[in-house]
Design an enzyme around this catalytic site. Structure first.
Site, PDB file in Angstrom:
ATOM      1  N   HIS A 448       0.822  -1.210   0.000  1.00 64.49           N
ATOM      2  CA  HIS A 448       0.000   0.000   0.000  1.00 64.49           C
ATOM      3  C   HIS A 448       0.860   1.266   0.000  1.00 64.49           C
ATOM      4  CE1 HIS A 448      -2.798   2.841   2.406  1.00 64.49           C
ATOM      5  NE2 HIS A 448      -2.992   2.996   1.117  1.00 64.49           N
ATOM      6  N   GLU A 460       3.035   0.304   3.252  1.00 67.52           N
ATOM      7  CA  GLU A 460       2.633  -0.780   4.146  1.00 67.52           C
ATOM      8  C   GLU A 460       2.694  -2.081   3.349  1.00 67.52           C
ATOM      9  OE1 GLU A 460      -0.614   0.822   7.269  1.00 67.52           O
ATOM     10  OE2 GLU A 460      -1.212   1.074   5.192  1.00 67.52           O
ATOM     11  N   ASN A 498      -4.399   3.972   7.504  1.00 66.85           N
ATOM     12  CA  ASN A 498      -5.732   4.519   7.235  1.00 66.85           C
ATOM     13  C   ASN A 498      -6.688   4.284   8.393  1.00 66.85           C
ATOM     14  OD1 ASN A 498      -5.157   5.699   4.839  1.00 66.85           O
ATOM     15  ND2 ASN A 498      -5.867   4.017   3.563  1.00 66.85           N
TER      16      ASN A 498
END
Length: 706
Positions: A448, A460, A498
């Site tokens: 990510h 990530e 997130n």
């Protein structure tokens, strides 16, 4: 003990002093070298046959990378650190005081204490290699150049340029160093030593003054002008740092006092400020980040597993993310990348994106057009699955739709080899769900990236239950080659970054609906130390993207992730943020006057901004949500350690670095204090503030994360 410094004499009267720290890949300066250097300098003074001295590194690719930071952690007090600085001053003054010419021959990193060492020499020559970088990055550790840098640098290159280097910590290339007068010559590495020897033979010469504009001469050459400069610099620093970082103001003070009262006084002030800064909480936090990232570079992310070689990558999707990922793969990692998209428009997007970034280097003259074209040649495109068979890793950056991602997994398994890794750049879909259709789930992983890819340092790496250790290690190595800082996280909705960001953003939205104005909210969190406020961030990321992630998190993680319903009104009004020029702020022509809130947003939400609350309270309410969720992530094993959680938050969302990350900050606050703040809010606003069980345990047992 092995020696670090070796002196060899040449027939022509020039001596070479080679620095080579035994057993280390890079040279760093350590306090224990002082007696050794002092003895060698004495030997040089006593030997009348030595007519000149050249200082060079015995390491292949670095001159001196700086002072050894770990020696600062050994300082028990500000006074210890002050004495360390004074010891450096003493050694460098002896070097500078030699009555023969001393020349530094620089190749590779010449940073911090390394550049201060070079500044104490009488002349400097450096190689034109891309590996050669000069700078004083101490400010990034909450410190100042404590080896005479605040005094010698302004005297060499002028006050304005010296302040720019010291206050930003930026690193400059050889050509820039020559232009500003930091070095006397730039030559190919093959003749670096010869050129330095010639320079030493030429004897001590008065320096050619660097060309300065009339304005600069007036400002730097008069006490009144200098005061104007220092005051301006101070104002700019406070605007940028919000007063959260003490080092920049102390740097300005060192230069100011040194220029007004002379070098000796300047060095005294430098040592004293250096000592005080080493003892600050801010510097301790920034140094902890430095140690954490250094430690992480040595880890594979999967224990003993070794990474497979990476010779080719395929990127699926040529949009904003795909283009960015392809670009860092070819330009940073130098790995050939094939971009696959369903239409030509996506492909030309990706190529254009990479070209624009590289062309900046050509325009700024630190890259030739030929080098740019050579890197561009590493990127190829296709609309069909052609030229993908031998890919070692495929990064998927298509639309957030599970069916589409399933299709991609099946396509890759059909077209590629059994070892090809399938890495998904999803921001919210669990990797386990994406891997459900895979016949080789051990090769499926999440990778990510954050937008914009070329700027954001974090990625990530998300492993699901069946991901093999080898796949994790290879993906971590791939991300590192792209210049990223990877953290390995466990699969789960929103992963780590997130997930902790969502609650913080939701709380900011609640405050907006309670009548706080957009700019008051943003200013409160910038004052706390975030690079931008939450409303600006929502405009940047896209209000529509935020709206898509919330229901996924709510479904997987529960009620506390429910986004305020009023946000549907923004989307109904077609407000997506910067990308379509409609959001919380004004974009396009009207935004030329500086950043302005789009006042019409209040009517859309049915609000009238009321009284402004205390900025500290606003920041606290948003931040404690993030802290509480970070603890839940640690408890659930989403992140492996507080260290990974701190690095993820700092590099992924700009959590204030001077606080050291969420976990270090919680240690500063104390678990008990945080629990009582959360419980206070829980009584007032409901269960979304209920403290994480681990946090309550830690408060009861008076425990810390570190």
């Amino acid at each position: 003990m092995d020696k670090t410094f070796n002196l060899s004499r040449r027939e022509d009267g020039i001596a070479l002093l080679t620095m080579d720290v035994p057993g280390e890949t890079m040279n760093t300066l350590k306090a224990q070298f002082a007696p050794e250097i002092t003895a060698i300098l004495q030997e040089i003074k006593n030997d009348t046959s030595i007519k000149g001295l050249v200082l060079i590194s015995g390491k292949a690719d670095s001159f001196v990378a700086g002072a050894d930071i770990s020696m600062l952690d050994a300082c028990q007090s500000a006074e210890d650190a002050r004495l360390l600085s004074r010891q450096g001053h003493h050694v460098f003054a002896e070097l500078e005081g030699l009555n023969i010419p001393v020349v530094a021959a620089i190749h590779g990193a010449c940073l911090g204490g390394g550049l201060e060492l070079a500044l104490a020499c009488h002349s400097r020559v450096c190689s034109d290699s891309a590996k050669t970088m000069l700078g004083v990055p101490e400010v990034q550790l909450g410190l100042l150049p404590g080896g005479g840098g605040t005094q010698r640098l302004p005297r060499l290159v002028g006050i304005a340029k010296a302040l720019d280097l010291m206050l930003t910590g930026k690193q400059i290339r050889p050509k820039q160093a020559l232009k500003m007068g930091l070095v006397d010559d730039v030559v190919p590495q093959s003749i670096l030593l010869d050129s330095a020897i010639e320079l030493a033979k030429a004897g001590k010469k008065a320096r050619k003054p660097v060309k300065q504009s009339l304005v600069t001469r007036l400002l730097e050459g008069t006490p009144v002008g200098r005061n104007i400069m220092f005051d301006q610099a101070g104002k700019q620093v406070l605007k940028k740092t919000q007063g959260n970082y003490p080092a920049p103001m102390k740097i300005i003070d060192c230069v100011r006092q040194g220029m007004a009262k002379g070098m000796e006084k300047g060095l005294e002030v430098e040592a004293s400020h250096f000592g005080e800064l080493v003892a600050t909480a801010e510097s301790a936090a920034l140094r902890s980040i430095f140690f954490a990232t250094t430690e992480m570079k040595k880890e594979t992310g999967a224990g003993d597993a070794t990474a497979r070689p990476l010779n080719k990558a395929v990127i699926l999707g040529g949009g904003l993310m795909g283009g960015g990922i392809a670009s860092v793969t070819t330009t940073k990692a130098k790995i050939p990348a094939r971009v696959k998209d369903i239409n030509e428009k996506g492909l030309s997007n990706a190529l254009g994106y990479a070209y624009k970034l590289l062309d900046k280097g050509v325009k700024r003259r630190y890259m030739s057009a030929a080098e740019r074209d050579k890197l561009m040649a590493l990127m190829t495109t296709t609309t069909e699955y052609k030229g993908v068979k031998d890919a070692d890793i495929v990064v998927e950056a298509v639309f957030e739709d599970l069916k589409l991602k399933h299709q991609m997994v099946q396509d890759i398994e059909r077209e590629c080899s059994e070892h090809t890794i399938f890495a998904s750049n999803t921001s919210s879909l669990p990797i386990t769900q994406i891997a459900e259709v895979a016949s080789r789930p051990e090769n499926v992983i999440g990778l990510h990236y954050f937008s914009p890819v070329e700027k954001m340092p974090l990625v990530e790496v998300i492993a699901h239950e069946k991901t093999s250790p080898e796949t994790i290690a290879t993906t971590v190595a791939f991300a590192r080659k792209q210049g990223k800082t990877p953290i390995v996280v466990k699969d789960g909705a929103g992963f780590y970054v997130n997930r902790i960001l969502a609650l913080y953003m939701n709380e900011a939205a609640q405050l907006l609906l309670e009548g706080q104005s957009v700019d008051h909210l943003d200013k409160a969190l910038v004052k706390f130390g975030f690079p931008v406020g939450p409303m600006t961030l929502l405009d940047e990321v896209g209000i529509d993207v935020g709206a898509k992630i919330s229901p996924i998190l709510e479904k997987e993680l529960g009620e506390r992730f429910k986004a305020p319903a009023a946000f549907d009104k923004l989307l109904a009004d077609d407000r997506k943020g910067r990308k379509n020029g409609k959001g919380f702020y004004v974009y396009g022509k009207a935004s030329k006057k500086g950043k302005q809130v789009d006042e019409s947003v209040y009517a859309v939400l049915g609000l009238k901004p009321a009284t402004a609350r205390e900025p500290k309270e606003i920041a606290q309410r948003c931040v404690v949500q993030m802290l509480n969720e970070a603890v839940r992530c640690l408890e659930a094993g989403i992140i492996a350690s507080p260290r990974d959680g701190d690095i993820g938050a700092i590099f992924g969302i700009g959590f204030p670095p001077f606080l050291g990350g969420p976990f270090r900050y919680m240690d500063t606050l104390g678990a008990g204090q945080l629990v009582s703040i959360l419980e206070g809010y829980q009584d007032k606003y409901g269960d979304r503030f209920a403290p994480a069980p681990l946090l309550k345990t830690m408060a009861a047992e008076n425990k810390r994360f570190y």
